[in-house]
Design an enzyme around this catalytic site. Structure first.
Site, PDB file in Angstrom:
ATOM      1  CG  ASP A   1      -2.004  -1.151   1.207  1.00  0.00           C
ATOM      2  OD1 ASP A   1      -2.146  -1.715   0.220  1.00  0.00           O
ATOM      3  OD2 ASP A   1      -2.388  -1.429   2.300  1.00  0.00           O
TER       4      ASP A   1
HETATM    5  N1  LIG Z   1       1.765   1.385  10.468  1.00  0.00           N
HETATM    6  C1  LIG Z   1       0.469   1.404  11.241  1.00  0.00           C
HETATM    7  O1  LIG Z   1       0.510   2.311  12.318  1.00  0.00           O
HETATM    8  C2  LIG Z   1      -0.528   0.934  10.508  1.00  0.00           C
HETATM    9  C3  LIG Z   1      -1.654   0.160  11.543  1.00  0.00           C
HETATM   10  C4  LIG Z   1      -2.629  -0.398  11.030  1.00  0.00           C
HETATM   11  C5  LIG Z   1      -2.656  -0.502   9.470  1.00  0.00           C
HETATM   12  N2  LIG Z   1      -1.685  -0.158   8.662  1.00  0.00           N
HETATM   13  C6  LIG Z   1      -1.843  -0.136   7.287  1.00  0.00           C
HETATM   14  O2  LIG Z   1      -1.020  -1.182   6.788  1.00  0.00           O
HETATM   15  C7  LIG Z   1      -0.664  -0.754   5.431  1.00  0.00           C
HETATM   16  C8  LIG Z   1       0.912  -0.807   5.618  1.00  0.00           C
HETATM   17  O3  LIG Z   1       1.502  -1.091   4.082  1.00  0.00           O
HETATM   18  P1  LIG Z   1       2.820  -1.970   3.666  1.00  0.00           P
HETATM   19  O4  LIG Z   1       2.939  -1.467   2.489  1.00  0.00           O
HETATM   20  O5  LIG Z   1       3.695  -1.930   4.704  1.00  0.00           O
HETATM   21  O6  LIG Z   1       2.036  -3.360   3.918  1.00  0.00           O
HETATM   22  P2  LIG Z   1       0.691  -3.804   3.074  1.00  0.00           P
HETATM   23  O7  LIG Z   1       0.457  -3.201   2.113  1.00  0.00           O
HETATM   24  O8  LIG Z   1      -0.236  -4.725   4.186  1.00  0.00           O
HETATM   25  O9  LIG Z   1       1.452  -5.161   1.957  1.00  0.00           O
HETATM   26  C9  LIG Z   1       2.193  -6.016   2.740  1.00  0.00           C
HETATM   27  C10 LIG Z   1       2.676  -6.979   1.503  1.00  0.00           C
HETATM   28  O10 LIG Z   1       3.853  -7.852   2.125  1.00  0.00           O
HETATM   29  C11 LIG Z   1       3.609  -9.125   1.452  1.00  0.00           C
HETATM   30  N3  LIG Z   1       4.190 -10.134   2.443  1.00  0.00           N
HETATM   31  C12 LIG Z   1       3.153 -10.569   3.447  1.00  0.00           C
HETATM   32  N4  LIG Z   1       4.119 -11.615   3.935  1.00  0.00           N
HETATM   33  C13 LIG Z   1       5.187 -11.576   3.394  1.00  0.00           C
HETATM   34  C14 LIG Z   1       6.445 -12.374   3.462  1.00  0.00           C
HETATM   35  N5  LIG Z   1       6.430 -13.158   4.466  1.00  0.00           N
HETATM   36  N6  LIG Z   1       7.238 -12.100   2.533  1.00  0.00           N
HETATM   37  C15 LIG Z   1       7.188 -11.297   1.551  1.00  0.00           C
HETATM   38  N7  LIG Z   1       6.019 -10.636   1.252  1.00  0.00           N
HETATM   39  C16 LIG Z   1       5.216 -10.695   2.285  1.00  0.00           C
HETATM   40  C17 LIG Z   1       2.096  -9.434   1.090  1.00  0.00           C
HETATM   41  O11 LIG Z   1       2.132  -9.672  -0.119  1.00  0.00           O
HETATM   42  P3  LIG Z   1       1.710 -11.456  -0.487  1.00  0.00           P
HETATM   43  O12 LIG Z   1       0.946 -11.966   0.368  1.00  0.00           O
HETATM   44  O13 LIG Z   1       1.698 -11.496  -1.693  1.00  0.00           O
HETATM   45  O14 LIG Z   1       3.142 -11.869   0.049  1.00  0.00           O
HETATM   46  C18 LIG Z   1       1.449  -7.851   0.954  1.00  0.00           C
HETATM   47  O15 LIG Z   1       1.107  -7.514  -0.038  1.00  0.00           O
HETATM   48  C19 LIG Z   1      -1.104   0.524   5.051  1.00  0.00           C
HETATM   49  O16 LIG Z   1      -2.183   0.456   4.243  1.00  0.00           O
HETATM   50  C20 LIG Z   1      -1.394   0.920   6.373  1.00  0.00           C
HETATM   51  O17 LIG Z   1      -2.478   2.196   6.411  1.00  0.00           O
HETATM   52  C21 LIG Z   1      -0.813   0.920   9.299  1.00  0.00           C
END
Ligand SMILES: NC(=O)c1ccc[n+]([C@@H]2O[C@H](COP(=O)([O-])OP(=O)(O)OC[C@H]3O[C@@H](n4cnc5c(N)ncnc54)[C@H](OP(=O)(O)O)[C@@H]3O)[C@@H](O)[C@H]2O)c1
Ligand SMILES: NC(=O)c1ccc[n+]([C@@H]2O[C@H](COP(=O)([O-])OP(=O)(O)OC[C@H]3O[C@@H](n4cnc5c(N)ncnc54)[C@H](OP(=O)(O)O)[C@@H]3O)[C@@H](O)[C@H]2O)c1
Lengths: 102, 481, 102, 481
Positions: B408
């Site tokens: 994301d």
């Molecule tokens: N930081 C905060 O405070 C917080 C709190 C709550 C929510 N969020 C939300 O979380 C999101 C964070 O964004 P992000 O880009 O860090 O994460 P993300 O958008 O959730 O994407 C994480 C990606 O990692 C991949 N993944 C998962 N396990 C894996 C593994 N073992 N090895 C390799 N890849 C793996 C997944 O794809 P695959 O399944 O294809 O591997 C997934 O597409 C945002 O939307 C944010 O709003 C953040």
């Protein structure tokens, strides 16, 4: 009218609460987002001040009222967990944020 | 009574230390000092209470038991807090928060018991208001407020803890909203009747307690695990309010001030956290695109364009002979526990003369600051971690961007597609780099459950597999090249 | 010990003052510098609340004590000047800062 | 007594309105609303006091005289505040501030009189503390605090007013610091003796008053006229403290809250203002490079290099056939009252297809926001005013920079010369433009009293003369070209 009565009786509390709310709001409004987690954790430790309530309850329990003593004791333990655990966890987190010499 | 006056002063100092402590926690440089200050204030207030409060300032009765409780609590708390892994911090906070809630609820139960013993309603009067009428109703009101808020905070926190530990799954009951309303309404109604004097007896107190506990569970259960940091922050402010109730009950300034401070700061923090993710609080609580929907939306993948797969060898060559590599860590890195290998790769490349930086998005991962904590833990130097605003202009000077398990936070839809749920969220503009390598296990979506057009761009190469495994492969490739 | 006595007697005042000081500090710490002058002026108007003191003094002056009546009257006029002038000037200044359609 | 309770509520609302009002004044969009809110709160508090306070809640005695005072004050205040020119705002604020200080001092005098009438010390006891000992000493302490602070604020503000109106010149007495110390110390000593009971009688009160008034004059007299905004802000916070004394005296929450709020906000504002000019508060008060030294330092001008003089015709051609002109307004523009001609020039150029912007330095001129106020008054559109951080990157895309009566804010020594008194102050980086035209009357220095190397650079052309006259010439040249 009862509400006026209530306000009158607790007017200093109300001032204190209102001001403290302002303080809380202003303090938090300008925090960088990487610090949100430690800040949450720090605030968590601070509300552990509820421990003092547990101390008061336990401190005034009659010596033969085992239920009160027991529950009060549990309260003190839980409150201490909140305080101590909270501050230690926060400290560990914040330790990660300090600049390191390479 | 000098003791009482000293105690008052200690309480004042403690209150100030809480405010100043929180203020200092606003800046990375002073944050640790702030935490320490608040801890010192708390210690003063606690020991002041034990040894100076009570009639005649002689301190509390049952000092032995109290101190025993303190010692046990301190021992357990310290051990737990020291043992927990960095990535397990949020659930630890949630657990400690729950303990505070439980403590508040216990206080309410005991105060109620005492009121009953002392001959019920009439006796309690002077304890709270000093006035003749409404005094005991007021006291009952505060007791019930502390009970309900504390209990909700307790059970909710424990559920949040379980979710983050992956022991509890998201679950939506049929007619969830209605059930929630009934349970919570029931608790309020009974409490109201007891305060009004229409109901009496300890049994009803326990029924209220039960309903509040159930409500806490129902409240947190359907919310996606990834939203837990927000929920914990909210429950945190609940416990603050419960502590403030205690302050009101005992006319205790430090409890009042500390509780109200956390109540208000926690509420704002919750809102600020939601804003950082570009979502509203109701959206988090009712769950618009939270955890459990991610899987479903991801199913409709492969919508447009073709992807280009690359091999670890290709990527290793690209990086080794590049000038500058930027690593974008995301949730996947955390899940795979790949931070140490990642640091190894970075050191290896630096030795080869490649400049390596990390691009830190504020909400990458699942808790704010997640990436900082993770990478700092594996000894990545702090000045390699560059925040979003500062790294974004650098992407166009960079040869390779390595997106490790992030999704994301690099999704261009946030800038280009007004219909996207993440539209408006600032992102890392990785498309400006010459080459983008995305490491993830599949084409599945991330937290927001939406397609990522970046994966289909010509300059993007996909390197599939678990982050840790792939990074290890990369390290070996770079070494043997 | 006298200081403890003093703190004890005025404890709520002290809490109120301390909290209000925090509020004041936090409110001002993040102001853009172009707003310093109107902010100073706005604060100036607010301390015109001293007018209430003048009203109280004048309001309890005996009807035949012309000196008190006279000085109190002057106090009320000056206090009102502070309040009204302060708010009007601030309003005029702030009017200059609003975005204008071209 | 319902009246008293309503009054309490009004006071609470007024206190909240002060805080919220000040909070809203933090942002240009909500600032006006904030001011209005505070005004409404004040109105509630004032009329509440008149009609609901007093014994039995029947309101004040002497309602007629009070209302008359209000009407007269409102009339004069409104007329003065409406009539004053925008550039005269700071002295107006200072004047009103002085009135508040005088009001506080009057209250103290009258309260003292009343204490004497009522048979001196013993009577006043229950008025303040309700306790038997120390009560009247406490009351006297507050009375004297209000008297001294109010009086200093009054006379200091009037001197500041006079300076800004150019009616009073900077003057340093021989042994100024010592005299100040003696006068102020004298006032404090007498007050201390009276509070302690060693001195008695109204005469001493008036002597204290006199000393405090003199101290206010001595305090402000030597400070450079250009530093007055900082001094006014400081005196402003003094008056706040004086008002808070009143609140303490009458146990009046709204006075206490409003006074403390302004006391603390004013102090911080003073510090923040100093920081924006890159100076410390002591530096302003003791006067390191304030007003009176400017002339002296300027004498050693013409130190290095040659300057290039240009004619109005040259400049007119340059601008008319340029793509983009940035105008840097400074103190000289304000003094010459040249804002209207400046706006005329800008419109003229825009009509010719030239892009014109204003570069606003935060401390250009003599009060914060000076340039915004000035230019807005002459109807320059708000989005032409660009703040320093945003305009600095634009200078290298700009053909001509027109520096109108500005000096320190474009002095490159702030960036390059660590020994310069303004070193470290962020400046407008005009040297990045293709051409720089500086309009001023001579080679004299500005506020900081230092040389400006910019004037000697090859790309800089000097256009000497009064800003208004020169700008008018430019307008005519552009028209006739
Ligand atoms: N930081 C905060 O405070 C917080 C709190 C709550 C929510 N969020 C939300 O979380 C999101 C964070 O964004 P992000 O880009 O860090 O994460 P993300 O958008 O959730 O994407 C994480 C990606 O990692 C991949 N993944 C998962 N396990 C894996 C593994 N073992 N090895 C390799 N890849 C793996 C997944 O794809 P695959 O399944 O294809 O591997 C997934 O597409 C945002 O939307 C944010 O709003 C953040
Ligand atoms: N904004 C604030 O809040 C504030 C408050 C206090 C102090 N200050 C200080 O004031 C300074 C502001 O910088 P600035 O660049 O605006 O002003 P400046 O450095 O004081 O320079 C003003 C220049 O305008 C020229 N000038 C004066 N009258 C003129 C006229 N009638 N026509 C044409 N030119 C005229 C003067 O040169 P000639 O005599 O040769 O014409 C002088 O060099 C900073 O040092 C700042 O720290 C600011």
């Amino acid at each position: 009218m009862q509400i006026l009565e209530f306000i009158h009786e607790h007017i200093t509390y109300i001032y204190l609460i209102v001001l403290m709310i302002f303080v809380g709001i202003e303090l938090i409004s300008h925090v960088p987002s990487v610090l949100h987690t430690p800040l949450m954790s720090g605030a968590n430790a601070i509300h552990g001040v509820v421990l003092i309530g547990a101390i008061i309850v336990l401190g005034k329990a009659p010596e033969d009222d085992y239920l009160s003593l027991g529950l009060g004791f549990v309260g003190v333990v839980l409150g201490t967990l909140n305080v101590v655990g909270g501050f230690v966890v926060t400290d560990r987190m914040l330790d990660m944020f300090k600049k390191k010499k390479k | 009574m000098m003791q009482t006056q000293i105690l008052e002063l200690l309480y004042l100092l403690a209150s100030v230390s809480f405010v100043l402590g929180l203020k200092w926690m606003n800046h990375p440089d002073s944050a640790r000092r702030g935490n320490l200050l608040a801890a010192v204030g708390m210690t003063l207030a606690v020991f002041g209470t034990i040894f100076l409060a009570g009639e005649g300032g002689s301190g509390m009765s049952n000092k032995g038991i109290i101190l025993l409780g303190l010692v046990i609590g301190t021992a357990i708390g310290t051990v737990m807090a020291r043992r927990v892994k960095m990535t397990g911090m949020p659930q630890m906070v949630s657990f400690f928060n729950g303990m505070g809630g439980a403590c508040a609820a216990l206080i309410s139960i005991l105060e109620f018991r005492e009121m009953q013993h002392a001959g019920g309603v009439e006796h309690a009067i002077e304890l709270v208001t000093g006035s003749a009428d409404g005094g005991s109703a007021m006291k009952l009101l505060i007791i019930f407020a502390g009970l309900i808020i504390g209990a909700v905070s307790f059970s909710g926190s424990i559920i949040a803890y379980g979710k983050l530990e992956d022991k509890i799954k998201d679950r939506v009951l049929p007619m969830q909203q209605l059930v929630n309303l009934l349970v919570f309404g029931g608790a309020l109604a009974i409490a109201g009747l007891m305060v009004g004097g229409q109901l009496e007896g300890t049994l009803w107190l326990y029924i209220t307690l039960g309903l509040a506990l159930v409500y806490g569970i129902l409240f947190v259960l359907p919310i996606g695990g990834a939203d837990m940091p927000v929920v914990i922050s909210l429950l945190n402010s609940f416990t603050g309010v419960a502590a403030a109730c205690g302050g009101f009950l005992y006319d205790n300034n430090v409890m009042l001030m500390g509780g109200v401070l956390v109540g208000s700061a926690g509420t704002i923090l919750t809102v600020v956290m939601c804003n950082a993710m570009n979502r509203s609080l109701t959206n988090v609580l009712i769950g618009n695109f939270g955890g459990n929907k991610g899987g479903a939306a991801a199913a409709k993948s492969g919508s447009g364009g073709t992807i280009r797969e690359v091999s670890a060898t290709d990527v290793a060559i690209m990086m080794k002979y590049g000038q500058k590599v930027i690593i974008v860590p995301g949730y996947g890195l955390a899940v795979a526990q790949a931070q140490h290998v990642c640091h190894e790769l970075e050191e290896l490349l630096e030795k080869e003369g490649v400049e390596v930086k990390y691009a830190i998005h504020p909400v990458a991962g699942r808790m704010p600051g997640h990436m900082n904590v993770l990478l700092a833990e594996s000894n990545v130097s702090y000045d390699k971690l560059v925040e979003m605003e500062h790294i974004n202009p650098e992407f166009n000077t960079c040869d390779v961007v390595l997106v490790v398990g992030a999704n994301d936070v690099v999704n261009p839809a946030a800038k280009s597609d007004p219909s996207s749920p993440i539209y408006g969220m600032p992102i890392l503009e990785v498309e400006n780099a010459r080459q983008v390598i995305v490491m993830k296990r599949s084409m599945k979506a991330g937290y927001a459950g939406i397609e990522n057009e970046l994966f289909y761009q010509p300059k993007t190469g996909m390197l599939f597999g678990d982050a840790k495994a792939t990074l290890t492969k990369l390290v070996n490739e770079v070494k043997t090249l």
